[in-house]
Design an enzyme around this catalytic site. Structure first.
Site, PDB file in Angstrom:
ATOM      1  N   SER A 191       0.836  -1.188   0.000  1.00  0.00           N
ATOM      2  CA  SER A 191       0.000   0.000   0.000  1.00  0.00           C
ATOM      3  C   SER A 191       0.879   1.248   0.000  1.00  0.00           C
ATOM      4  O   SER A 191       1.679   1.434  -0.920  1.00  0.00           O
ATOM      5  CB  SER A 191      -0.955  -0.044   1.193  1.00  0.00           C
ATOM      6  N   GLU A 312      -9.099  -5.627  -4.103  1.00  0.00           N
ATOM      7  CA  GLU A 312      -8.496  -4.588  -3.263  1.00  0.00           C
ATOM      8  C   GLU A 312      -9.554  -3.699  -2.621  1.00  0.00           C
ATOM      9  O   GLU A 312      -9.511  -3.392  -1.431  1.00  0.00           O
ATOM     10  CB  GLU A 312      -7.573  -3.707  -4.118  1.00  0.00           C
ATOM     11  N   HIS A 407      -7.675  -5.683   0.044  1.00  0.00           N
ATOM     12  CA  HIS A 407      -6.427  -4.980   0.308  1.00  0.00           C
ATOM     13  C   HIS A 407      -5.851  -5.396   1.664  1.00  0.00           C
ATOM     14  O   HIS A 407      -6.585  -5.496   2.651  1.00  0.00           O
ATOM     15  CB  HIS A 407      -6.718  -3.477   0.307  1.00  0.00           C
TER      16      HIS A 407
END
Length: 496
Positions: A191, A312, A407
């Site tokens: 990320s 995600e 995610h």
């Protein structure tokens, strides 16, 4: 490094540190790589730490960077311990007990959290499994939010990135004392950590500090200063002070964080708005990193491992209820997402064909995350470079309702920390250890050899897939309370 007994010691350039034995490996935690960013250093570039006499205890995680907590709906899924103290520019080292001359491969981890949250003290990031498998693992903190990325006329830009470079310089100068090879360093992040790794690939100051790179669910990006500058201006308005580093230095830390929390409510990773982000800067990041790397003007000889999770967007949309809203809006939501992502109708049609039965909410999420993650990562992996690039997708769906292959779900698998209670907060119970064995081994193999174990990506074809739907209805039920399921699955650790 002296590895006798349960209190191993290592000699760094700034002094001797004493760690702890953790099973069959040794851990050194909270080791400073830069001076505490307080007073005149609050918004300055990182300065070297002071040397110390005697032996410095490195048995516990050091202070975490000042930050605001996650909203409750995300705090139920993402552990984010807060360790108080000023000396937040510190790092942790896990080693198999090797000493100078062993020259083991090194991996340096930069955490995610939208550049505003997270730390190296998150239990899921425990580096013991990497050390068990012959890799020296380093995880580092860096300044967050306004402290690391607020844009001021009287302070250097991208201070969090400068902190990361300082951590890599510490690794270069000291890691041999822990058995690591400074010429075999792999940087990896997820990320915001992956965005940081993308910036490091292009940052002139980082050249030569690492040999390989992994980008998990984050692509190289910078933003116009006009999108970043409003964050400081809004905070200044709330604090009733000028929008300068000098004025912000005089503000009490708690008041600074309260103002930051207020302005963060108006930004988000998918829907945009002003945020604390990297910017181009003549000193730290002269050009957009994706352009520089894709054009072959930087990192030409650095092998890359890049990838994403299959869904995600569900981490951001499912806990907030946005999945239900987008499904209710249906074609209108899809049309708005198509406009925002810059995709044409043909791209939407192709997505529907690739994802039969996809809901409007998942189509919206896919369009937006294609724009943010998959498209730029494919461009990065398909660039004409001298070194290979390897592409993957993590597709195993969480056991918690509504999250799917969201995610950050892959983190417990990469670190082989599924047994850590905090891993179940996102994955749910009974996550497959065999998949963690496979994924963790690929990351180790990449650090050791430069290849994770499959063919480099040639610009065509699907990525390597880890996992896949294994239970009926996995990923469905976006309206489910994932936080409540998590609380039933594991009792969270109480951390300082």
């Amino acid at each position: 490094m002296s590895a006798a007994g349960a209190r191993p010691r290592a000699t760094t350039r700034h002094g001797v540190v004493e760690g702890r034995a953790e099973g069959r490996v040794f851990a050194f935690k909270g080791v400073p790589f830069a001076a505490a960013p307080v007073g005149a250093l609050r918004f300055a570039a990182p300065a070297p730490p002071d040397a110390w006499d005697g032996v410095r205890d490195a048995g516990a995680y050091g202070p975490t960077a000042p930050k605001v907590p996650y909203p409750q709906r995300f705090a139920a899924l993402l552990a984010d311990p807060d360790v108080p103290g000023d000396d937040c520019l510190n790092l942790n080292v896990w080693t198999p007990g090797a000493g100078p001359g062993d020259r083991l491969p090194v991996m340096v981890w930069f955490h995610g959290g939208a550049l505003t949250r997270g730390s190296a003290a998150v239990p899921v990031y425990d580096g013991s499994a990497f050390a068990r498998d012959g890799v020296v693992l380093v995880s580092a903190n860096y300044r967050l939010g306004v402290l690391g990325y607020g844009l001021f006329p009287d302070a250097p830009a991208n201070r969090g990135l400068l902190d990361q470079i300082a951590a890599l310089e510490w690794v270069r100068d000291n890691i041999a004392a822990f058995g690591g090879d400074p010429d075999r360093v792999t940087v990896f992040g997820e990320s915001a950590g992956a965005i940081s790794v993308g910036a490091l690939l292009a940052a002139p100051r980082a050249e030569g500090l690492f040999a390989r790179a992994v980008l998990q669910s984050g692509a190289p990006e910078v933003y116009p200063r006009d999108r970043v500058r409003p964050m400081v201006r809004r905070m200044a308005s709330l604090l009733k002070v000028p929008a300068t580093a000098a004025a912000f230095t005089a503000v009490e830390p708690d008041a600074l964080l309260a103002a930051q929390a207020a302005v963060l409510r108006r930004s988000g990773p998918l829907l945009g708005g002003p945020a604390f982000l990297l910017v181009t800067d003549p000193d730290s990041l002269p050009e957009a990193p994706l352009d520089v790397v894709a054009d072959g003007r930087a990192a030409r000889k650095i092998p890359l491992l890049v990838g994403w999770t299959a869904q995600e967007h569900r981490l951001w949309l499912a806990p907030s209820g946005a999945m239900r809203l987008f499904d209710q809006l249906g074609p209108l939501a899809v049309a708005l997402a198509r406009h925002r992502s810059g995709k044409d109708r043909l791209a939407v049609r192709e997505l529907r064909e690739d994802l039969p039965g996809v809901s409007p909410a998942d189509l919206v999420g896919r369009l937006l995350t294609d724009q943010l993650l998959r498209d730029p990562l494919r461009r990065l992996a398909g660039a004409r470079r001298e070194a290979p690039s390897y592409l993957y997708e993590f597709a195993w769906p969480s056991g918690l309702p509504g999250l799917g292959a969201c995610h950050a779900l892959e983190l417990g698998f990469v670190f082989d920390t599924l047994a850590v209670p905090e891993s179940t907060w996102l994955a749910g119970p009974d996550a497959p250890q065999a998949l963690a064995d496979e994924m963790h081994a690929a990351w180790v193999r990449f650090a050791v050899t430069g290849s994770p174990g499959w063919e480099p990506w040639d610009g065509n074809g699907p990525p390597k897939t880890f996992g896949g739907p294994e239970r009926e209805g996995a990923g469905e039920g976006a309206e489910g309370d994932a936080g409540e399921v998590r609380r039933e699955a594991a009792t969270p650790l109480v951390l300082p």
